[in-house]
Design an enzyme around this catalytic site. Structure first.
Site, mmCIF file in Angstrom:
data_model
loop_
_atom_site.group_PDB
_atom_site.id
_atom_site.type_symbol
_atom_site.label_atom_id
_atom_site.label_comp_id
_atom_site.label_asym_id
_atom_site.label_seq_id
_atom_site.Cartn_x
_atom_site.Cartn_y
_atom_site.Cartn_z
ATOM 1 N N GLY D 158 91.358 -29.509 -51.102
ATOM 2 C CA GLY D 158 90.826 -28.226 -51.549
ATOM 3 C C GLY D 158 91.823 -27.111 -51.298
ATOM 4 O O GLY D 158 92.659 -27.186 -50.391
ATOM 5 N N CYS D 159 91.736 -26.064 -52.105
ATOM 6 C CA CYS D 159 92.721 -24.991 -52.042
ATOM 7 C C CYS D 159 92.632 -24.214 -50.728
ATOM 8 O O CYS D 159 93.640 -23.993 -50.054
ATOM 9 C CB CYS D 159 92.558 -24.064 -53.237
ATOM 10 S SG CYS D 159 90.885 -23.439 -53.492
ATOM 11 N N ASN D 160 91.425 -23.831 -50.332
ATOM 12 C CA ASN D 160 91.267 -23.093 -49.080
ATOM 13 C C ASN D 160 91.674 -23.962 -47.892
ATOM 14 O O ASN D 160 92.263 -23.479 -46.921
ATOM 15 C CB ASN D 160 89.805 -22.668 -48.894
ATOM 16 C CG ASN D 160 89.347 -21.717 -49.962
ATOM 17 O OD1 ASN D 160 89.967 -20.694 -50.202
ATOM 18 N ND2 ASN D 160 88.250 -22.053 -50.645
ATOM 19 N N VAL D 161 91.341 -25.219 -48.014
ATOM 20 C CA VAL D 161 91.648 -26.172 -46.949
ATOM 21 C C VAL D 161 93.149 -26.253 -46.725
ATOM 22 O O VAL D 161 93.631 -26.262 -45.590
ATOM 23 C CB VAL D 161 91.097 -27.563 -47.323
ATOM 24 C CG1 VAL D 161 91.435 -28.571 -46.245
ATOM 25 C CG2 VAL D 161 89.590 -27.483 -47.568
#
EC number: 1.2.1.38
Lengths: 358, 358, 358, 358
Positions: D158-161
């Site tokens: 995931g991008c935020n991850v």
């Protein structure tokens, strides 16, 4: 504010389409208006919702619940505002008493020509109401303001139309400009497109992008501009009109150019004098000092139109630029202004001329 | 990538003005170019600084330190790129050997007319170099591309000029459009204004604002547009040209309209056919399918110009809209493209046609 | 509005720093305030300029010319507003009569601790004035509002400080939150940085970018937040505070989190009850309904602070989010509110609670 | 480019979900990748459409028509990319041969814990695939890169991850940070929300607004961050995680803070040394020089993560800030990087480290 015995009775206003941008903006202004009391709020798909969930900026109305848009819900008010998709106003309006002031923020009642209506909107014409642009010059004398006094039905002008009309009309009314080869290109904020859920209106798409729409003579505001400039004195009007979406939520910057009418000319000072004369006494239209150009930022939240005019001698064209807040002078502020005129209130009541900038 | 014996030698490129937007963009592209090796980087006020502090997006060059911009610093390269304020290129260029390819990203060497230069720039003319717009139609046959082969001095076109020229030239070259009453209005991203520290270029001012500048025939790109359209076949050109700053960092959307030339007309299909023929073989100019309009977002980071043309029969005008990234097709990508042509490299080397969107 | 015999006399207000964002915003609000009359306007570098050239949104004041900022220019007013760089207020204020209400929009008089002042500002402390955050809870009873009644010197709070304090103080005052490990991260509009001409504040840089500044405990608002939360009842405060610039001109969104104090806990409903009780009677602070989160857009132009609080049981943290307009509730609106309290005017006079959205 | 006999055979890649942002970005990168040939493009609601109408920036693929997303359409490729809503990947993937490399850009196969999946996604777990973050530190030695070599199923993070993990993991892996009280607040561009037609994602709403979402521990990226930091060596992880939408189309700026682990401490230099050591050899992660902070603008279009770390001694917290392009290092670039590793291509093939700025 404490009400004193001498305070005039408040007028009750109902707003149909309270969940949309036009209706919401009218409510924002109405909440500051000294003579208005906000009554029924209605919506279509959003009926039953709390206004605070849909228009979180309208704090004082947050707990109001939207009723379905029906003539019953709108009954019993002094003023009814219709912020509805075009085509929907006519039926509702027909059910409202004649002595109620109805302000149609939509397009249904703006055009005098049923043929134009059908050509651009593709449906039956709902009829023509007094046109709510107080500053519109009327060729046979005065302004449209005069025709609004006492009116009980008002068709509030289109946002783009307001910007282009205010920019060009002094020169057209003076016979100085040739109205048969006008060219207008506009930079438009996204709120002008309403809350419609369309892919190209998504923030991810709009941020960092400029793109035109309704190019090539198809935009529905064209016959309305034409109508206005005829009112101002043009015999025939042709205009190339191209709006472009740019990454801002509010604001219209209209660049509208024209050649001089055959046999006419003016130098830069004479040109400015014509525009100055036209707007010297208008509370909401300001011709900027020579060399200063309008920015939409300076108009946000206000009912101000900033106008500038310049002569491009080499190109043989007069260039006008007008900046407005599309939701205020372009829609809801215009409605308040026209309402004030119709009801005999001070024309500037409830409106500000200072923009929220930067 | 490991260099193999068959790999051609890299060309060494120096960039003067490496701390500015134009120079920085050339470096971004040069870092991907298969035939370039980045040599000296120079600056004026920023000499002595680490590039990474000024252009943090140019990661592979972050530790380079900027030298002062002098002929000595730029010596010993195959290609020298000048990203300097106008007026500064001439002196530096005069000190560089004739066999070095010099790409001037500034305006100094674009105009053939010394009188135009003086009128619009107010200084002495530095001379005229081959004009770096490969797609420019040359009335007596071919395109400007032919004139760039083997060139060692190239004047890279202005960004607005590129957008307006690409939009209008097919119709002008075909004699279909009347070039004596052109009207162009542009939406411009802020990087076009460079890194100058001026109040109206602050983010607080620019966010949420649209405003015009250089209105009324004063913009320095006007004589350059005129020159191009004459090259494309117009006998006389007059253009009303209005750029407007809108809240985006990159991108130009140019709406340029014209009437048909006297006695000429075309229907919508014929019109498209003219534009299609003009750009069918151009790798970086694309006529969009009918009904689809250019958005600047689709061009960001790429050397692509998206063009559309439509007929507004009622207004009697042809409307063209062109979208480019002002720093790529408008400046540094154009420079790479012209360099490729001059040096006999594949014209598309080091350039992409896919934009970074959304 | 026509003044009637019963209209109270207007108070004359002078604004020093009228060309800046803080001073300009005070003028925008003052123009709508029923009890204010705008007197002298002064500036430093911009003295001699027409206000309309610098603040084009302040239409009614466009023709005012700015005087140099001196005690003489500011003499003879009932209220003097100082919108000056920090360090400049002390000297001017010392020359103003004691019975004039002086509102310092800058930082000079906010901190009670001279040591804190020196540590964070590196200059001599100008002294401490009554702190202009009416809603600030005072641990020994009441709010800061009580201390402002009759005040003639008011230090208007910092914008970030206002947002963080309003978010956290109910839980701190109730002893529910542990004030020794607070973490606040803010999204900040560019107007918070003022009109300083710095490269990173250019629109080309700011559009499309998020970046932090003053990271790692160096921001000058930290001791002010600490001071406030001590006033609200904390014995010791430590806060990690990180502001980030995001592409908007106005607005602060402050996300501030805390763990429960040792031995304390609350479920989500109990938590909300604490915040609700704190702000139930505050005209300008609104706890949103459960599940609805603040957006800065809803506060623009208004003096409203929107607050929400939630419990993240898994993370062991209470999360508060506060949205304000940095120039209104964060600066000039706060000043008007504090002025109203000091002068015995209705606290809400001249202020609106409805934001300009979208 | 002309293919020479020594050119390795191209790998054919199919993209399911080619009309979405993730799929579109993969295609943008694939068009530049020296070893990829773009095969089938599929979509769900947009099947039958021309790609140029939906992704106008992907010029070279404009005339491709989207097929319905079926296993048949995806058959016969070397690489299949799934850019599908969560829940949809499992079924398609199960029908693809084991020797085809499948890159899932969605969440379905990221979590090792079926319980976490059910708790955060509310559906049945599709299984766990090798996790595609090459730089993830593995506590028992090496990085996740080692586990990707030869993989034929990859769950792209995931991008935020990605942003939060890269910021915190050096300190967590070194045992220097206490992973049990992490606080992360993110500024997120709108493309992270996909093309879903929701009112709060409209440009009119998003322009000029900052607002949080999924506050209070509900965001689905939380268990994935937790999983990563455990992989990096943490025994237990608790994190307060708050994303906020800000007005940009791309980019994530993650501010993540932590206290030192009990008994551990480091001064600013020692702290930097830990992060420097972690990323010294990573081609796509760069620790900025001391005092320079990441801006998302510098990463746009590139696979770069810019990281900075600072010590706030007074607050007792280490502050890390990470900037990435959510669609590149956060999604499609990460997928290309992981694919390169899996297939034995150079890890940087087809990716750039220079951002498109300003």
């Amino acid at each position: 504010m404490v009400s004193t015995p001498s305070t005039p009775a408040r007028l009750r206003v109902a707003v149909a389409g309270a969940s949309g941008y036009a209706g919401g903006e009218f409510l924002r202004l109405a909440a500051q208006h000294p003579s208005l009391e906000i009554g029924a709020l209605t919506a279509h798909a959003n009926a039953g919702s709390r206004l605070g969930a849909l228009q979180p900026h309208l704090r004082s109305l947050a707990d109001r619940v939207l009723a379905p848009t029906t003539a019953e819900a709108l009954a019993g008010h002094d003023v009814v505002v219709l912020g509805l998709p075009h085509g929907a106003s006519g039926e509702i309006a027909a059910q409202l008493p004649d002595d109620v002031l109805v302000l149609d923020l939509g397009a249904d009642h703006r055009l005098a020509s049923a043929a134009d209506w059908r050509a651009y909107y593709g449906s039956e014409h709902a009829g023509t109401w007094p046109y709510g642009l107080p500053e519109l010059v009327v060729a046979d004398g005065g302004t449209q303001r005069d025709r609004l006094v006492g009116a009980r039905r008002i068709a509030v002008p289109g946002c783009n139309v307001t910007a282009v009309t205010l920019g060009l009309q002094p020169g057209v009314a003076a016979g100085l400009l040739d109205p048969t080869d006008l060219v207008a290109v506009l930079a438009n904020g996204f709120s002008g497109a309403g809350k419609a859920l369309k892919p190209h209106l998504l923030a991810a798409e709009g941020l960092g992008a400029a793109s035109p729409y309704a190019v090539g003579g198809t935009h529905r505001h064209i016959p309305e501009i034409t109508q206005n400039l005829r009112t101002a004195g043009a015999h025939a009007v042709t205009i190339s009109f191209t709006p472009t979406l740019v990454p801002m939520s509010r604001g219209i910057l209209a660049t509208a150019t024209a050649r001089f009418a055959p046999g006419r000319h003016a130098d830069a000072d004479e040109l400015r004098a014509v525009w100055e004369a036209a707007y010297a006494h208008e509370p909401f239209v300001e011709l900027l000092p020579a060399g200063q150009w309008p920015s939409t930022a300076a108009t946000i939240g206000s009912n101000t139109a900033l106008v500038q005019v310049a002569l491009d001698e080499a190109a043989g064209r007069v260039v006008t630029v007008t900046a407005i807040d599309n939701l205020v002078k372009g829609t809801a502020g215009q409605a308040v202004q026209a309402m004030n005129v119709a009801l005999g209130l001070p024309e500037t009541a409830g409106l500000v001329t200072e923009g929220v900038a930067p």
